[in-house]
Design an enzyme around this catalytic site. Structure first.
Site, PDB file in Angstrom:
ATOM      1  N   ASP A  11      68.103   9.964  26.418  1.00 46.89           N
ATOM      2  CA  ASP A  11      68.497   8.734  27.101  1.00 46.89           C
ATOM      3  C   ASP A  11      69.021   9.028  28.507  1.00 46.89           C
ATOM      4  OD1 ASP A  11      69.259   5.817  27.029  1.00 46.89           O
ATOM      5  OD2 ASP A  11      71.261   6.679  27.258  1.00 46.89           O
ATOM      6  N   GLU A  38      63.589   9.552  29.018  1.00 45.58           N
ATOM      7  CA  GLU A  38      63.690   8.220  29.623  1.00 45.58           C
ATOM      8  C   GLU A  38      64.157   8.450  31.062  1.00 45.58           C
ATOM      9  OE1 GLU A  38      66.141   4.035  29.627  1.00 45.58           O
ATOM     10  OE2 GLU A  38      67.084   5.954  29.207  1.00 45.58           O
TER      11      GLU A  38
END
Length: 784
Positions: free
Chosen positions: A413, A466
């Site tokens: 993330d 990401e």
């Protein structure tokens, strides 16, 4: 009572133990052999008497009361340390007998801690944390915690009345680690660490390496061994190790376990991992997904964070069961051929007092300078990756989920927030690197280190970033192209551009046509995965179907076309739960998906069937995955017709087989649409989003179409097809040895860019004969 102990004990150390300021309790607690005498001390607050029970001789020795706060000691004439227990007496007449934790030598692996100090102990979780073990025939738990700046660390729990004075830990000065073996501690024991800081405070901390935690709002760690689970996924792992993901279908179903399905909407309860496994697995297999990606399952205190504010990095959340239950969940998925990817959050962590923040009274895991150590807009802390022990904590954690829980991949993330020192910060809120730039050099090294060691130790594990910027070489092999070393990168550019295009009214789509086609300009710069994730259906953004323009029916038609475009576009795929049946409501982590829509409303049921058909087509056709990262696998047939919002392209497999995709993003029907094709041959429609089975109007091409040798959009051949409104049409391509030659003239009015042809006559030619066919008429376009 033998009072010689008073002469042989350090009174200053005794007071340190009493006042929770002792780093070396074994200097005064437990047995010490010297000059043929064994000195033994113990501290049990509020005890009024203590007896030493020699288990080798049966002798019971009353211990001297050295301090009225509960410190006792004695000296025994003996040339060896002998086994014993302690019996403590209290004012109320109660007493109990116990093993002495300080009798046992602490078996800390110094070599493991040396590697930890260098940042390269990839299994440090086997050394730090709470581990069941047996010492001198006694079962118990060895506790170890890194807290180099603490004045004292103690283990606390129900077993010692949560009294930080009772079980101070022994400190390793070289490595900054406190350790203690406590006999008799069982599996399931609740505990924390009490940390005495230089500021004079005592903070209760959960174990950073704890494998299990209490269910929120409680937050203590729980002793739990991972060694007892017996895995049954060997065949799956063997197949995975031989696979080539870059040339295989990767179709990910993104899931938030707490809201996929709930047993009750009223009481906030959750299904157990073992209950979720068969339900979710059956659904994923039926729908044709290859993997699931779980929003963070690492322990977190706040449901509304969706798991992205982690406090227990080594503990699967207890909301759904214990670690063995989660192992069963992954094992079940694997035995049914479904991969499991875990969302992981190394970019930041929350400020909860029981967590990592200011762990030993100093900024241990985070930077002390807020300009480096805090996200001002997120309210979270940033890891100090320059500290070897901190980067080791995170690298070992990613490996832990792969090697101990058999995860198939890690989706990392907020990578962009790690790469840029000024991410989300204004001028004056960040500090440049040593070269004056904004690149986070420590984070770059961390990512390269993690990805390279992950791939070295584990075969075919997917490391997914990401990353929302144009940072170069996110994917690739670190040693070959100086990349960050990821296997896949979320294509956030494609997602943002494509949704911007799809949200436009058809009348205005031509003004943003580049948003539809621009992604192919950089499609091969990285190994991308196309995503419609949870982030796109929350915070007022609306669900995917609600983003679409038009009437109720047109919203569904637009979404079907969008999903078809995603299928055909190069790159692996990810779709968030609920979007495959077009849930209208935004995702809400506090309630189940609106599953009733499938049974109650025809359009939702048919959308569900459409997504299933797309997914299974993706699994079946190698054209859609084999050359995802090779320009040979994609060719535009037409990408310039912004006025009509029509595009087409071909996807090709390694063996040369092709699929033709044709998209119409306006509500206009073309009964005889002339479409450029890559080769002469037979074109058989294998999927049409306008099929009535999928909720469309039925403008389909039921019969194979033979191409004609008429130039179109720079190609030598074309087909005449029916093009449905707001649609995706997919043709299987079978090249032919015969050529159809079409005599045609352009119409007088050329405003339609030659889209409509005046067909005069055509000839089918081969080496043996020619047959003339006549096809009068003109292609027409009409609004549905």
């Amino acid at each position: 009572m033998d009072t010689r102990i008073i002469e042989r004990i350090d009174e200053h150390e005794v007071q340190n133990v009493i006042n929770c300021l002792c780093r070396h309790p074994k200097n005064v607690l437990g047995p010490r052999l010297s000059d043929g005498k064994v000195s033994i001390g113990c501290f049990y607050p509020d005890a009024v008497g203590a007896v030493l029970n020699r288990t080798d001789t049966g002798e019971n020795i009353e211990m001297a009361h050295i301090d009225d706060k509960g410190f006792f000691g004695t000296v025994v004439d003996c040339d060896r340390i002998f086994p014993y227990t302690l019996t403590l007496y209290y004012k109320d007449g109660n007493s109990f007998t116990t093993e002495d934790p300080y009798y046992y030598n602490i078996p800390v692996d110094k070599e493991a801690l040396d590697l930890f100090s260098k940042g390269i102990n990839y299994e440090i979780y086997k050394t730090l944390g709470a581990h069941r073990c047996t010492i001198n025939g006694c079962d118990g738990v060895l506790f170890s915690v890194w807290a180099p700046n603490a004045l004292q660390c103690s283990v606390i729990g129900d077993f010692n009345l949560w009294d930080e004075r009772r079980c101070p830990m022994e400190f390793d000065e070289t490595h900054g680690v406190f350790s203690l073996f406590i006999p008799g501690i069982k599996e399931g024991t609740i505990y924390k660490y009490s940390v005495s800081t230089t500021s004079g405070t005592h903070v209760f901390k959960a174990d950073p390496y704890g494998t299990f935690s209490q269910k929120r709002p409680d937050n203590a760690s729980i002793v739990f061994s991972l060694d007892d689970y017996k895995w049954e996924d060997g065949e799956y792992i063997a197949r995975r190790n031989e696979a080539d993901f870059s040339k295989s279908p990767v179709n990910i179903y993104e899931v938030h376990l707490g809201s996929w399905k709930k047993p009750s909407e009223e009481d906030g309860s959750f299904y157990n991992y073992r209950e979720l496994a068969p339900m979710l697995c059956d659904y994923v297999k039926e729908m044709g997904y290859t993997h699931i990606e779980l929003l963070p399952v690492m322990e977190h205190p706040f449901d509304g964070s969706w798991g992205y504010q982690v406090t227990g990095y080594y503990a699967p959340t207890s909301r759904f069961g214990d670690p063995a239950d989660f192992m069963y969940f992954i094992d079940y998925m694997h035995k049914n051929g479904v991969g499991v990817i875990l969302d992981w959050v190394p970019a930041h962590f929350p400020k909860d007092a029981f967590g990592l923040a200011c762990f030993d009274g100093t900024c241990l895991y985070e930077h002390w300078d807020k300009r480096k150590g805090e996200h001002p807009h997120w309210g979270t802390l940033i890891y100090n990756l320059a500290r070897p022990e901190v980067s080791n904590f995170l690298i070992a954690n990613a490996l832990y989920w792969v090697e101990c829980f058999h995860a198939d991949g890690i989706r990392m993330d907020a990578v962009a927030s790690m790469l840029y020192l000024n991410y989300g910060k204004n001028d004056g809120e960040w500090v440049p690197n040593k070269y004056g730039g904004r690149e986070n050099l420590d984070a770059i090294e961390f990512l390269k280190h993690l990805n390279s060691i992950m791939h070295k130790r584990n075969k075919n594990i997917l490391m997914i970033a990401e990353e929302s910027t144009a940072w170069p070489n996110v994917t690739g092999i670190v040693e070959e192209n100086d990349s960050l070393g990821f296997d896949l990168k979320w294509n956030m550019g494609w997602m943002n551009d494509f949704l911007k295009y799809m949200e436009q009214d058809p009348l205005f789509k031509k003004g943003v046509h580049g948003c539809l086609t621009f992604s192919m300009m950089y499609a091969y710069s990285e190994k991308f995965i196309l995503v419609f994730s949870h982030d796109e259906v929350v915070h007022g953004k609306g669900s995917l179907v609600n983003k679409m323009p038009g009437s109720y029916e047109e919203k569904f038609a637009n979404l079907r076309a969008a999903y078809g475009f995603m299928l055909g576009h190069p790159g692996k795929k990810l779709l968030f739960m609920g979007q495959d049946f077009a849930q209208f409501a935004e995702w809400n982590e506090g309630k189940s998906l609106d599953w009733g829509l499938i049974d109650s409303y025809e359009m939702h049921r048919k959308m569900h069937e459409y997504c299933k058909a797309l997914n299974h087509l993706y699994l079946e056709k190698k054209e859609l995955s084999e050359l995802d990262y090779d320009p040979k696998g994609f060719e535009w047939m037409s990408c310039m017709d912004a006025d009509h919002s029509i595009v087409s392209f071909v996807r090709t497999a390694e063996n040369g087989k092709m699929l033709l995709f044709v998209f119409n993003f306006t509500p206009v029907v073309y009964d005889t649409f002339v479409q450029a094709v890559p080769v002469s041959g037979k074109y058989t429609e294998i999927l049409n989003s306008d099929d009535t089975a999928f909720g469309g109007q039925g403008h389909v091409n039921p019969k194979p179409i033979i191409s004609q040798a008429v130039p179109k959009d720079g190609k030598e051949n074309c087909i005449v097809m029916k093009l449905a409104p707001l649609s995706c049409t997919i043709f299987d391509v079978k090249p032919a040895h015969v050529k159809i030659v079409l005599d045609a003239v352009e119409p007088q009015d050329n405003k339609d860019n030659g889209r409509n042809l005046e067909i005069k006559s055509a000839y089918i030619r081969n080496t043996e004969k020619s047959k003339k066919i006549t096809k009068p008429g003109k292609t027409t376009g009409r609004k549905k």
